[in-house]
Enzyme design. Structure first.
Site, PDB file in Angstrom:
ATOM      1  N   SER A 124      57.654-134.394   4.695  1.00  0.00           N
ATOM      2  CA  SER A 124      57.835-133.216   4.650  1.00  0.00           C
ATOM      3  C   SER A 124      58.932-132.551   6.153  1.00  0.00           C
ATOM      4  O   SER A 124      58.404-132.980   6.752  1.00  0.00           O
ATOM      5  CB  SER A 124      57.705-131.831   3.971  1.00  0.00           C
ATOM      6  OG  SER A 124      57.286-130.611   4.178  1.00  0.00           O
ATOM      7  N   TYR A 149      48.536-128.320   7.415  1.00  0.00           N
ATOM      8  CA  TYR A 149      49.156-128.958   5.046  1.00  0.00           C
ATOM      9  C   TYR A 149      50.581-129.884   7.009  1.00  0.00           C
ATOM     10  O   TYR A 149      50.466-131.073   6.812  1.00  0.00           O
ATOM     11  CB  TYR A 149      50.055-128.500   4.466  1.00  0.00           C
ATOM     12  CG  TYR A 149      51.370-129.292   3.493  1.00  0.00           C
ATOM     13  CD1 TYR A 149      50.770-129.571   3.163  1.00  0.00           C
ATOM     14  CD2 TYR A 149      52.919-128.323   4.455  1.00  0.00           C
ATOM     15  CE1 TYR A 149      51.580-130.604   2.098  1.00  0.00           C
ATOM     16  CE2 TYR A 149      53.429-129.453   3.032  1.00  0.00           C
ATOM     17  CZ  TYR A 149      52.631-130.746   2.758  1.00  0.00           C
ATOM     18  OH  TYR A 149      54.092-131.178   1.879  1.00  0.00           O
ATOM     19  N   LYS A 153      50.702-134.373   7.659  1.00  0.00           N
ATOM     20  CA  LYS A 153      51.491-134.554   7.422  1.00  0.00           C
ATOM     21  C   LYS A 153      52.651-135.036   8.441  1.00  0.00           C
ATOM     22  O   LYS A 153      52.936-137.031   7.961  1.00  0.00           O
ATOM     23  CB  LYS A 153      53.329-134.039   6.581  1.00  0.00           C
ATOM     24  CG  LYS A 153      52.725-133.362   5.395  1.00  0.00           C
ATOM     25  CD  LYS A 153      52.709-134.450   4.394  1.00  0.00           C
ATOM     26  CE  LYS A 153      52.191-134.318   3.261  1.00  0.00           C
ATOM     27  NZ  LYS A 153      52.556-135.330   1.691  1.00  0.00           N
ATOM     28  N   PHE A 178      63.159-131.491   1.912  1.00  0.00           N
ATOM     29  CA  PHE A 178      63.848-130.189   2.754  1.00  0.00           C
ATOM     30  C   PHE A 178      62.644-129.166   1.467  1.00  0.00           C
ATOM     31  O   PHE A 178      61.364-129.318   1.524  1.00  0.00           O
ATOM     32  CB  PHE A 178      64.805-129.797   2.514  1.00  0.00           C
ATOM     33  CG  PHE A 178      65.272-130.563   4.324  1.00  0.00           C
ATOM     34  CD1 PHE A 178      64.625-131.667   4.757  1.00  0.00           C
ATOM     35  CD2 PHE A 178      65.077-130.136   5.464  1.00  0.00           C
ATOM     36  CE1 PHE A 178      65.217-132.509   5.914  1.00  0.00           C
ATOM     37  CE2 PHE A 178      65.406-129.756   6.455  1.00  0.00           C
ATOM     38  CZ  PHE A 178      64.908-131.178   6.553  1.00  0.00           C
TER      39      PHE A 178
HETATM   40  P1  NAD Z   1      51.764-131.630  -6.629  1.00  0.00           P
HETATM   41  O1  NAD Z   1      50.763-130.517  -6.633  1.00  0.00           O
HETATM   42  O2  NAD Z   1      52.574-131.375  -8.179  1.00  0.00           O
HETATM   43  O3  NAD Z   1      51.731-133.478  -6.840  1.00  0.00           O
HETATM   44  C1  NAD Z   1      50.734-133.329  -6.330  1.00  0.00           C
HETATM   45  C2  NAD Z   1      49.416-134.452  -7.322  1.00  0.00           C
HETATM   46  O4  NAD Z   1      47.994-134.978  -6.544  1.00  0.00           O
HETATM   47  C3  NAD Z   1      48.991-133.487  -8.291  1.00  0.00           C
HETATM   48  O5  NAD Z   1      49.608-134.456  -9.485  1.00  0.00           O
HETATM   49  C4  NAD Z   1      47.436-133.651  -7.976  1.00  0.00           C
HETATM   50  O6  NAD Z   1      46.622-133.670  -9.086  1.00  0.00           O
HETATM   51  C5  NAD Z   1      47.723-134.758  -7.099  1.00  0.00           C
HETATM   52  N1  NAD Z   1      46.392-135.424  -6.107  1.00  0.00           N
HETATM   53  C6  NAD Z   1      46.204-134.241  -4.825  1.00  0.00           C
HETATM   54  N2  NAD Z   1      45.190-135.439  -4.144  1.00  0.00           N
HETATM   55  C7  NAD Z   1      44.862-135.812  -5.031  1.00  0.00           C
HETATM   56  C8  NAD Z   1      43.410-136.623  -4.258  1.00  0.00           C
HETATM   57  N3  NAD Z   1      42.695-136.967  -3.732  1.00  0.00           N
HETATM   58  N4  NAD Z   1      43.971-138.062  -5.889  1.00  0.00           N
HETATM   59  C9  NAD Z   1      43.912-138.585  -6.340  1.00  0.00           C
HETATM   60  N5  NAD Z   1      45.172-137.471  -7.136  1.00  0.00           N
HETATM   61  C10 NAD Z   1      45.565-136.366  -6.172  1.00  0.00           C
HETATM   62  O7  NAD Z   1      53.104-131.174  -5.718  1.00  0.00           O
HETATM   63  P2  NAD Z   1      54.608-132.071  -5.757  1.00  0.00           P
HETATM   64  O8  NAD Z   1      55.489-130.588  -5.224  1.00  0.00           O
HETATM   65  O9  NAD Z   1      54.881-132.606  -6.729  1.00  0.00           O
HETATM   66  O10 NAD Z   1      54.701-132.939  -4.525  1.00  0.00           O
HETATM   67  C11 NAD Z   1      53.676-133.942  -4.202  1.00  0.00           C
HETATM   68  C12 NAD Z   1      54.000-134.771  -2.637  1.00  0.00           C
HETATM   69  O11 NAD Z   1      55.431-133.801  -1.966  1.00  0.00           O
HETATM   70  C13 NAD Z   1      53.264-134.111  -2.115  1.00  0.00           C
HETATM   71  O12 NAD Z   1      51.791-134.806  -1.193  1.00  0.00           O
HETATM   72  C14 NAD Z   1      53.345-132.818  -0.810  1.00  0.00           C
HETATM   73  O13 NAD Z   1      52.697-132.608   0.253  1.00  0.00           O
HETATM   74  C15 NAD Z   1      54.978-133.468  -1.494  1.00  0.00           C
HETATM   75  N6  NAD Z   1      56.185-132.700  -0.492  1.00  0.00           N
HETATM   76  C16 NAD Z   1      56.254-131.112  -1.162  1.00  0.00           C
HETATM   77  C17 NAD Z   1      57.374-130.342  -1.290  1.00  0.00           C
HETATM   78  C18 NAD Z   1      57.254-129.512  -2.541  1.00  0.00           C
HETATM   79  O14 NAD Z   1      57.691-128.345  -1.438  1.00  0.00           O
HETATM   80  N7  NAD Z   1      57.298-129.293  -3.512  1.00  0.00           N
HETATM   81  C19 NAD Z   1      57.895-130.388  -0.116  1.00  0.00           C
HETATM   82  C20 NAD Z   1      57.470-131.442   0.455  1.00  0.00           C
HETATM   83  C21 NAD Z   1      56.775-132.783   0.146  1.00  0.00           C
HETATM   84  C1  WQD Z   2      61.541-120.091   1.026  1.00  0.00           C
HETATM   85  C2  WQD Z   2      62.218-117.998   2.000  1.00  0.00           C
HETATM   86  C3  WQD Z   2      60.797-117.087   2.848  1.00  0.00           C
HETATM   87  C4  WQD Z   2      59.126-116.250  -0.989  1.00  0.00           C
HETATM   88  C5  WQD Z   2      57.194-124.337   2.038  1.00  0.00           C
HETATM   89  C6  WQD Z   2      56.599-124.479   3.160  1.00  0.00           C
HETATM   90  C7  WQD Z   2      57.459-126.662   3.450  1.00  0.00           C
HETATM   91  C8  WQD Z   2      57.857-127.371   1.763  1.00  0.00           C
HETATM   92  C9  WQD Z   2      58.458-126.269   0.955  1.00  0.00           C
HETATM   93  C10 WQD Z   2      55.746-128.669   1.687  1.00  0.00           C
HETATM   94  C11 WQD Z   2      62.081-117.772   3.292  1.00  0.00           C
HETATM   95  C12 WQD Z   2      61.473-116.612   1.485  1.00  0.00           C
HETATM   96  C13 WQD Z   2      59.436-116.288   0.165  1.00  0.00           C
HETATM   97  C14 WQD Z   2      58.954-114.564  -1.389  1.00  0.00           C
HETATM   98  C15 WQD Z   2      60.682-115.154   0.068  1.00  0.00           C
HETATM   99  N1  WQD Z   2      56.503-127.638   1.222  1.00  0.00           N
HETATM  100  N2  WQD Z   2      60.536-115.589   0.295  1.00  0.00           N
HETATM  101  N3  WQD Z   2      59.562-114.297  -0.986  1.00  0.00           N
HETATM  102  O1  WQD Z   2      58.970-121.695   3.415  1.00  0.00           O
HETATM  103  O2  WQD Z   2      60.706-122.520   3.409  1.00  0.00           O
HETATM  104  O3  WQD Z   2      59.071-123.818   2.458  1.00  0.00           O
HETATM  105  O4  WQD Z   2      57.616-125.084   0.497  1.00  0.00           O
HETATM  106  O5  WQD Z   2      55.962-129.494   2.671  1.00  0.00           O
HETATM  107  O6  WQD Z   2      56.061-127.005   3.675  1.00  0.00           O
HETATM  108  O7  WQD Z   2      55.941-124.360   4.074  1.00  0.00           O
HETATM  109  O8  WQD Z   2      59.927-121.777   1.203  1.00  0.00           O
HETATM  110  O9  WQD Z   2      59.642-121.019  -0.952  1.00  0.00           O
HETATM  111  O10 WQD Z   2      57.774-120.629   0.599  1.00  0.00           O
HETATM  112  O11 WQD Z   2      59.927-119.534   1.450  1.00  0.00           O
HETATM  113  O12 WQD Z   2      61.615-113.700   0.992  1.00  0.00           O
HETATM  114  O13 WQD Z   2      58.356-114.258  -1.949  1.00  0.00           O
HETATM  115  O14 WQD Z   2      62.245-118.000   0.902  1.00  0.00           O
HETATM  116  O15 WQD Z   2      60.231-116.074   3.564  1.00  0.00           O
HETATM  117  O16 WQD Z   2      63.031-118.051   3.593  1.00  0.00           O
HETATM  118  P1  WQD Z   2      59.326-122.644   2.275  1.00  0.00           P
HETATM  119  P2  WQD Z   2      59.698-120.518   0.609  1.00  0.00           P
END
Ligand code: NAD
Ligand code: WQD
Length: 343
Positions: A124, A149, A153, A178
């Site tokens: 991330s 969190y 990562k 992102f």
């Molecule tokens: P998500 O929660 O929809 O998917 C994660 C999946 O992992 C879920 O299906 C959950 O049931 C499963 N899971 C969690 N812990 C587990 C375990 N111990 N054993 C087996 N399965 C398990 O989330 P997502 O948005 O699809 O994210 C997927 C990955 O990408 C995550 O590692 C997350 O940290 C990373 N990521 C997500 C974002 C985002 O904003 N969505 C951004 C950056 C990185």
């Molecule tokens: C985006 C923008 C808020 C909600 C998060 C995690 C990051 C990554 C992705 C996994 C910001 C603004 C938000 C609301 C708002 N996940 N906002 N009103 O914070 O960039 O990233 O998700 O790795 O680790 O921190 O995403 O969607 O929460 O916010 O004004 O109700 O929207 O302040 O500027 P963020 P976000």
């Protein structure tokens, strides 16, 4: 290839599963369903017209992993399983380190035992912490994370680098996403967070749907053109394609790449574009800054373009249109359809 996706039933994993099946890979999913529904996988199969193998199990359990790796040969792993709520991680850090770090260690051990050498990891942009430079490129400092969190990562990336130092035959790529957004254009796959959404887009959709009255806008006094926070939103289908390209380019060694568009949008720009796309109005509630937020988070995606031959092709309008379609067609998320009805 036989590709195992841990966390493959989740938001991003289900889109990757579909892209892999469409490229004729065989897909095996291991997921404990703690934040997902098996119906996502049913829909992936329907959309692709292909079957995959699903194991309900936990990456923290050696027996579950061994069962999966013994069931069929695995050529590569895409490791998506993890917990992802920044807020929850601040309240329950041990849970996050246990799941995201201890789970990954168990996976790495099992891969070694079964001689699986290829791995892609869902990292991330959060590993960059408070950005010291915009746009963020891969050699910017990491580790200055602001919550458990993000720290999980960062630590997993570090562990993977060290594991590759010790086992140079391993090919590990970490992809730093992102802000993932959007949904499959069919409206069949998407994201459905439980409870009050933390992230901007799920909250915005609930306001547009009448479920909530106003969208809180966290801060309008940032050093950005309109004062609201700017982020690099990336379509989940672009992310999925980034994983396919990373898989195609895996070679021994540890690497990491940004997956972003390089284009930033402010909260107000998102709201404005969404109102155009949906025809709905989104009442706003201006609030103070949210603790831990940064003004701008933006990628330099140049390295992924150069080395993986990947770049995002979808824009903000696509993300909002596709996500809104998913949201309006699935207001409750994944819910079983009555017998005989189409999914
Ligand atoms: P998500 O929660 O929809 O998917 C994660 C999946 O992992 C879920 O299906 C959950 O049931 C499963 N899971 C969690 N812990 C587990 C375990 N111990 N054993 C087996 N399965 C398990 O989330 P997502 O948005 O699809 O994210 C997927 C990955 O990408 C995550 O590692 C997350 O940290 C990373 N990521 C997500 C974002 C985002 O904003 N969505 C951004 C950056 C990185
Ligand atoms: C985006 C923008 C808020 C909600 C998060 C995690 C990051 C990554 C992705 C996994 C910001 C603004 C938000 C609301 C708002 N996940 N906002 N009103 O914070 O960039 O990233 O998700 O790795 O680790 O921190 O995403 O969607 O929460 O916010 O004004 O109700 O929207 O302040 O500027 P963020 P976000």
């Amino acid at each position: 290839m036989n590709v195992l996706i841990t966390g493959g039933a989740g938001y991003i994993g289900s889109h990757i599963a579909l892209s892999l099946l469409q490229k004729n890979h065989r897909v095996i999913v291991l997921d404990n369903l703690c934040n997902s529904s098996p119906l996502a996988l049913t829909r992936v199969e329907a959309l692709s017209g292909k079957k995959m193998t699903f194991h309900q199990g936990d990456i923290r359990r050696r027996a579950d992993l061994n069962l999966v790796f013994s069931h069929q040969p695995i050529d590569a792993v895409i490791h998506m399983a993890g917990l992802k709520s920044v807020n929850e991680s601040l309240q329950k850090p041990v849970k996050y380190y246990q799941n995201n770090i201890a789970g990954t260690l168990m996976l790495l051990e099992t891969m070694k035992q079964h001689q699986v050498k290829k791995l892609i990891f869902s990292s991330s942009a959060t590993v960059y912490g408070i950005p010291v430079k915009i746009p963020l490129c891969e050699n910017c400092d990491t580790g200055n994370t602001t919550n458990p969190y993000g720290a999980s990562k960062y630590m997993v990336e570090k562990i993977m680098g060290e594991v590759v130092d010790a086992q140079p035959e391993l090919a590990i790529t970490a992809l730093r996403y992102f802000n993932p957004a959007g949904a499959h254009p069919s409206g069949q796959l998407g994201e459905h967070p439980e409870g009050i959404p933390n992230n901007l887009l799920p909250y915005l959709f609930q306001v547009a749907n009448g479920l909530r009255s106003h969208l809180p806008v966290f801060g309008d006094d940032y050093a950005t053109p309109d004062g609201t926070g700017v982020r690099d939103y990336i379509h989940v289908m672009d992310l999925a394609e980034g994983h396919i390209q990373a898989l195609n380019h895996l070679k021994p060694g540890y690497r990491h790449y940004n997956l972003g568009t390089g284009q930033g949008y402010s909260v107000l720009e998102i709201v404005q574009m969404f109102e155009q796309v949906s025809g709905r109005r989104v009442p706003l509630d201006m609030r103070p800054r949210r603790p831990g937020d940064v003004a701008i988070c933006l990628s330099d995606p140049g390295q992924a373009k150069k080395e993986l031959g990947w770049q995002a092709t979808r824009g903000l309008e696509d993300m909002l249109r596709d996500a809104w379609r998913w949201h309006t067609q699935n207001p409750q998320g994944y819910v079983a359809q009555p017998a005989g009805s189409e999914i």
